[in-house]
Scaffold this motif. Structure first.
Motif, PDB file in Angstrom:
ATOM      1  N   ASN A  54       0.829  -1.218   0.000  1.00 34.63           N
ATOM      2  CA  ASN A  54       0.000   0.000   0.000  1.00 34.63           C
ATOM      3  C   ASN A  54       0.858   1.261   0.000  1.00 34.63           C
ATOM      4  O   ASN A  54       0.471   2.284  -0.557  1.00 34.63           O
ATOM      5  CB  ASN A  54      -0.955   0.011   1.195  1.00 34.63           C
ATOM      6  CG  ASN A  54      -2.102  -0.967   0.998  1.00 34.63           C
ATOM      7  OD1 ASN A  54      -2.392  -1.390  -0.112  1.00 34.63           O
ATOM      8  ND2 ASN A  54      -2.745  -1.342   2.098  1.00 34.63           N
ATOM      9  N   GLU A  55       2.024   1.194   0.628  1.00 39.23           N
ATOM     10  CA  GLU A  55       2.933   2.348   0.627  1.00 39.23           C
ATOM     11  C   GLU A  55       3.485   2.592  -0.784  1.00 39.23           C
ATOM     12  O   GLU A  55       3.659   3.732  -1.198  1.00 39.23           O
ATOM     13  CB  GLU A  55       4.085   2.138   1.612  1.00 39.23           C
ATOM     14  CG  GLU A  55       3.669   1.959   3.065  1.00 39.23           C
ATOM     15  CD  GLU A  55       3.165   3.234   3.724  1.00 39.23           C
ATOM     16  OE1 GLU A  55       3.242   4.314   3.110  1.00 39.23           O
ATOM     17  OE2 GLU A  55       2.683   3.145   4.862  1.00 39.23           O
ATOM     18  N   ILE A  56       3.760   1.497  -1.509  1.00 38.12           N
ATOM     19  CA  ILE A  56       4.228   1.653  -2.899  1.00 38.12           C
ATOM     20  C   ILE A  56       3.128   2.347  -3.707  1.00 38.12           C
ATOM     21  O   ILE A  56       3.382   3.256  -4.504  1.00 38.12           O
ATOM     22  CB  ILE A  56       4.570   0.280  -3.547  1.00 38.12           C
ATOM     23  CG1 ILE A  56       5.639  -0.464  -2.752  1.00 38.12           C
ATOM     24  CG2 ILE A  56       5.026   0.472  -4.998  1.00 38.12           C
ATOM     25  CD1 ILE A  56       5.883  -1.911  -3.219  1.00 38.12           C
ATOM     26  N   ASP A  86       8.396  10.566   1.792  1.00 39.71           N
ATOM     27  CA  ASP A  86       7.919   9.837   2.979  1.00 39.71           C
ATOM     28  C   ASP A  86       7.521   8.404   2.610  1.00 39.71           C
ATOM     29  O   ASP A  86       7.913   7.444   3.272  1.00 39.71           O
ATOM     30  CB  ASP A  86       6.682  10.521   3.588  1.00 39.71           C
ATOM     31  CG  ASP A  86       7.014  11.837   4.284  1.00 39.71           C
ATOM     32  OD1 ASP A  86       8.199  12.089   4.571  1.00 39.71           O
ATOM     33  OD2 ASP A  86       6.062  12.619   4.539  1.00 39.71           O
ATOM     34  N   GLU A  87       6.719   8.275   1.533  1.00 37.36           N
ATOM     35  CA  GLU A  87       6.206   6.943   1.176  1.00 37.36           C
ATOM     36  C   GLU A  87       7.362   6.012   0.788  1.00 37.36           C
ATOM     37  O   GLU A  87       7.326   4.818   1.087  1.00 37.36           O
ATOM     38  CB  GLU A  87       5.183   7.012   0.038  1.00 37.36           C
ATOM     39  CG  GLU A  87       4.019   7.999   0.220  1.00 37.36           C
ATOM     40  CD  GLU A  87       3.102   7.730   1.412  1.00 37.36           C
ATOM     41  OE1 GLU A  87       3.444   6.906   2.280  1.00 37.36           O
ATOM     42  OE2 GLU A  87       2.033   8.360   1.481  1.00 37.36           O
ATOM     43  N   ALA A  88       8.378   6.569   0.131  1.00 34.08           N
ATOM     44  CA  ALA A  88       9.536   5.738  -0.246  1.00 34.08           C
ATOM     45  C   ALA A  88      10.228   5.202   1.012  1.00 34.08           C
ATOM     46  O   ALA A  88      10.634   4.029   1.070  1.00 34.08           O
ATOM     47  CB  ALA A  88      10.515   6.555  -1.095  1.00 34.08           C
ATOM     48  N   ARG A  89      10.350   6.074   2.048  1.00 36.20           N
ATOM     49  CA  ARG A  89      10.947   5.601   3.308  1.00 36.20           C
ATOM     50  C   ARG A  89      10.056   4.554   3.983  1.00 36.20           C
ATOM     51  O   ARG A  89      10.546   3.610   4.589  1.00 36.20           O
ATOM     52  CB  ARG A  89      11.202   6.779   4.260  1.00 36.20           C
ATOM     53  CG  ARG A  89      12.446   7.594   3.875  1.00 36.20           C
ATOM     54  CD  ARG A  89      12.779   8.655   4.904  1.00 36.20           C
ATOM     55  NE  ARG A  89      11.801   9.718   4.897  1.00 36.20           N
ATOM     56  CZ  ARG A  89      10.851   9.899   5.804  1.00 36.20           C
ATOM     57  NH1 ARG A  89      10.748   9.081   6.821  1.00 36.20           N
ATOM     58  NH2 ARG A  89      10.001  10.898   5.699  1.00 36.20           N
ATOM     59  N   HIS A  90       8.723   4.730   3.868  1.00 33.33           N
ATOM     60  CA  HIS A  90       7.806   3.754   4.481  1.00 33.33           C
ATOM     61  C   HIS A  90       7.952   2.384   3.822  1.00 33.33           C
ATOM     62  O   HIS A  90       7.941   1.353   4.498  1.00 33.33           O
ATOM     63  CB  HIS A  90       6.346   4.220   4.363  1.00 33.33           C
ATOM     64  CG  HIS A  90       6.081   5.525   5.062  1.00 33.33           C
ATOM     65  ND1 HIS A  90       4.915   6.238   4.905  1.00 33.33           N
ATOM     66  CD2 HIS A  90       6.844   6.244   5.932  1.00 33.33           C
ATOM     67  CE1 HIS A  90       4.973   7.329   5.641  1.00 33.33           C
ATOM     68  NE2 HIS A  90       6.130   7.363   6.269  1.00 33.33           N
ATOM     69  N   VAL A  91       8.077   2.388   2.491  1.00 32.97           N
ATOM     70  CA  VAL A  91       8.270   1.113   1.775  1.00 32.97           C
ATOM     71  C   VAL A  91       9.540   0.440   2.292  1.00 32.97           C
ATOM     72  O   VAL A  91       9.538  -0.756   2.636  1.00 32.97           O
ATOM     73  CB  VAL A  91       8.389   1.341   0.244  1.00 32.97           C
ATOM     74  CG1 VAL A  91       8.677   0.019  -0.465  1.00 32.97           C
ATOM     75  CG2 VAL A  91       7.124   1.981  -0.322  1.00 32.97           C
ATOM     76  N   ALA A 164       5.969   5.050  13.591  1.00 31.63           N
ATOM     77  CA  ALA A 164       6.791   6.068  12.914  1.00 31.63           C
ATOM     78  C   ALA A 164       6.121   6.479  11.602  1.00 31.63           C
ATOM     79  O   ALA A 164       6.104   7.656  11.235  1.00 31.63           O
ATOM     80  CB  ALA A 164       8.194   5.510  12.644  1.00 31.63           C
ATOM     81  N   ILE A 165       5.538   5.518  10.916  1.00 33.16           N
ATOM     82  CA  ILE A 165       4.839   5.804   9.658  1.00 33.16           C
ATOM     83  C   ILE A 165       3.610   6.676   9.925  1.00 33.16           C
ATOM     84  O   ILE A 165       3.349   7.648   9.208  1.00 33.16           O
ATOM     85  CB  ILE A 165       4.443   4.476   8.961  1.00 33.16           C
ATOM     86  CG1 ILE A 165       5.703   3.777   8.427  1.00 33.16           C
ATOM     87  CG2 ILE A 165       3.419   4.714   7.856  1.00 33.16           C
ATOM     88  CD1 ILE A 165       5.476   2.398   7.859  1.00 33.16           C
ATOM     89  N   LEU A 166       2.891   6.367  10.993  1.00 32.29           N
ATOM     90  CA  LEU A 166       1.663   7.109  11.321  1.00 32.29           C
ATOM     91  C   LEU A 166       1.944   8.606  11.478  1.00 32.29           C
ATOM     92  O   LEU A 166       1.153   9.449  11.038  1.00 32.29           O
ATOM     93  CB  LEU A 166       1.034   6.534  12.601  1.00 32.29           C
ATOM     94  CG  LEU A 166      -0.211   7.238  13.145  1.00 32.29           C
ATOM     95  CD1 LEU A 166      -1.345   7.220  12.123  1.00 32.29           C
ATOM     96  CD2 LEU A 166      -0.690   6.569  14.446  1.00 32.29           C
ATOM     97  N   ASP A 168       4.007  10.444   9.907  1.00 32.86           N
ATOM     98  CA  ASP A 168       4.056  11.075   8.573  1.00 32.86           C
ATOM     99  C   ASP A 168       2.676  11.139   7.931  1.00 32.86           C
ATOM    100  O   ASP A 168       2.348  12.101   7.242  1.00 32.86           O
ATOM    101  CB  ASP A 168       4.972  10.277   7.629  1.00 32.86           C
ATOM    102  CG  ASP A 168       6.440  10.383   8.011  1.00 32.86           C
ATOM    103  OD1 ASP A 168       6.830  11.379   8.646  1.00 32.86           O
ATOM    104  OD2 ASP A 168       7.197   9.453   7.650  1.00 32.86           O
ATOM    105  N   GLU A 169       1.880  10.085   8.136  1.00 34.83           N
ATOM    106  CA  GLU A 169       0.574  10.016   7.458  1.00 34.83           C
ATOM    107  C   GLU A 169      -0.328  11.169   7.887  1.00 34.83           C
ATOM    108  O   GLU A 169      -1.131  11.672   7.096  1.00 34.83           O
ATOM    109  CB  GLU A 169      -0.120   8.666   7.712  1.00 34.83           C
ATOM    110  CG  GLU A 169       0.639   7.434   7.239  1.00 34.83           C
ATOM    111  CD  GLU A 169       0.978   7.430   5.759  1.00 34.83           C
ATOM    112  OE1 GLU A 169       0.413   8.225   4.989  1.00 34.83           O
ATOM    113  OE2 GLU A 169       1.851   6.631   5.368  1.00 34.83           O
ATOM    114  N   ILE A 170      -0.183  11.587   9.150  1.00 36.20           N
ATOM    115  CA  ILE A 170      -1.004  12.708   9.634  1.00 36.20           C
ATOM    116  C   ILE A 170      -0.803  13.917   8.727  1.00 36.20           C
ATOM    117  O   ILE A 170      -1.757  14.591   8.346  1.00 36.20           O
ATOM    118  CB  ILE A 170      -0.662  13.040  11.104  1.00 36.20           C
ATOM    119  CG1 ILE A 170      -1.105  11.890  12.007  1.00 36.20           C
ATOM    120  CG2 ILE A 170      -1.329  14.354  11.543  1.00 36.20           C
ATOM    121  CD1 ILE A 170      -0.577  11.980  13.434  1.00 36.20           C
TER     122      ILE A 170
HETATM  123 FE   LIG Z   1       2.865   6.002   3.918  1.00 32.69          FE
END
Ligand SMILES: [Fe+2]
Ligand SMILES: [Fe+2]
Length: 266
Positions: A54-56, A86-91, A164-166, A168-170
């Motif tokens: 989902n992050e990808i 951000d999303e690239a780091r989450h992946v 940690a991901i959450l 960023d999502e905010i």
């Molecule tokens: Fe994300």
């Protein structure tokens, strides 16, 4: 990516699947996914794999918005570019965690549903309303409860990655809320685009979401979609600048299940 076409699903014209590494098998309906019962030995690994995928997809959507709307305000394009980072780091964080758990990419089916729906829309307010304000805000609700559940099950390492991901999502939800409000204030007709986007999403959900009693690819009976709605993460939705009235509406739709102790807002 602009070369990616469309596909017809019933009466809906969805965006065709994005490219993925050959190891991945993309499916369309959530009954084709391998979502296990809680407690199954593979359940947490599949969950991490699903979130990684989902992050990808989030990265693809933000990047496609940058490519498709070159005339959007610079500050909004900067937010989308930061979101890509951000999303690239989450992946990467979830891929690392998956490997630590003994998993490999491609070991479970994946879906690009959020892309199929969001990138079928040809206006930026509609895409922000669908991806950031609905899918990512919904993910905030899921993750809020998930992290405490993981800790209770003794998996603090996965809980830390998720938390940690959450954080960023905010911001991804907040900047969409800010820009949608600004665009609607500047031009009331934008509101019609937002409403049309949310209606389109509801139709796609109805077409592709499993119904009560259907069994998925690993033999798990699916419950009523209304009962799968996660507890509402009031605190983070406030941080993401949902108004109290908007949160109240989300709570109403979720049957007043909230992560904080308050059942209704003051
Ligand atoms: Fe994300
Ligand atoms: Fe995000």
């Amino acid at each position: 990516m602009s070369g990616i076409g469309h596909m017809q699903v019933g009466g809906l014209r969805l965006r065709a699947n994005p490219a993925r590494d050959h190891c991945f098998r993309l499916v369309l309906n959530d009954t084709e996914m391998h979502e296990y019962e809680a407690g199954h030995p593979l359940a947490r690994r599949e969950m991490v794999h699903r979130h990684m995928s989902n992050e990808i997809t989030s990265l693809d959507i933000a990047a496609q918005c940058l490519a498709d709307f070159p005339d959007a305000p610079w500050e909004l394009r900067l937010e989308l570019a930061r979101q890509c980072w951000d999303e690239a780091r989450h992946v990467a964080a979830l891929a690392r965690r998956l490997a630590e758990m003994g998993g490999t990419k491609g070991e479970f089916p994946i879906s690009a549903f959020e892309w199929n729906v969001t990138c079928a829309l040809d206006d930026l307010p509609g895409r922000l309303a669908t991806q950031n304000r609905t899918f990512e805000a919904g993910a905030m609700d899921v993750v809020g409860g998930l992290a405490s559940g993981l800790r209770a099950a003794g998996d603090a390492d996965t809980a830390e990655v998720i938390e940690a991901i959450l954080a960023d999502e905010i911001q991804h939800v907040r900047f969409a809320n800010r820009w949608i409000k600004k665009m609607v204030a500047d031009d009331r007709r934008i509101l019609l685009k937002v409403v049309a986007a949310i209606r389109f999403l509801a139709q796609a959900n109805a077409a592709l979401q499993s119904k009560e009693g259907e069994v998925n690819a690993v033999g798990v009976a699916r419950i009523d979609p209304a009962e799968r709605v996660p507890a509402v993460n009031i605190e983070d939705r406030r941080l993401a600048e949902f108004t109290d009235e908007e949160i109240q509406e989300v709570l109403r739709q979720a049957g007043f299940r909230s992560l904080s102790s308050e059942a209704t807002l003051p």
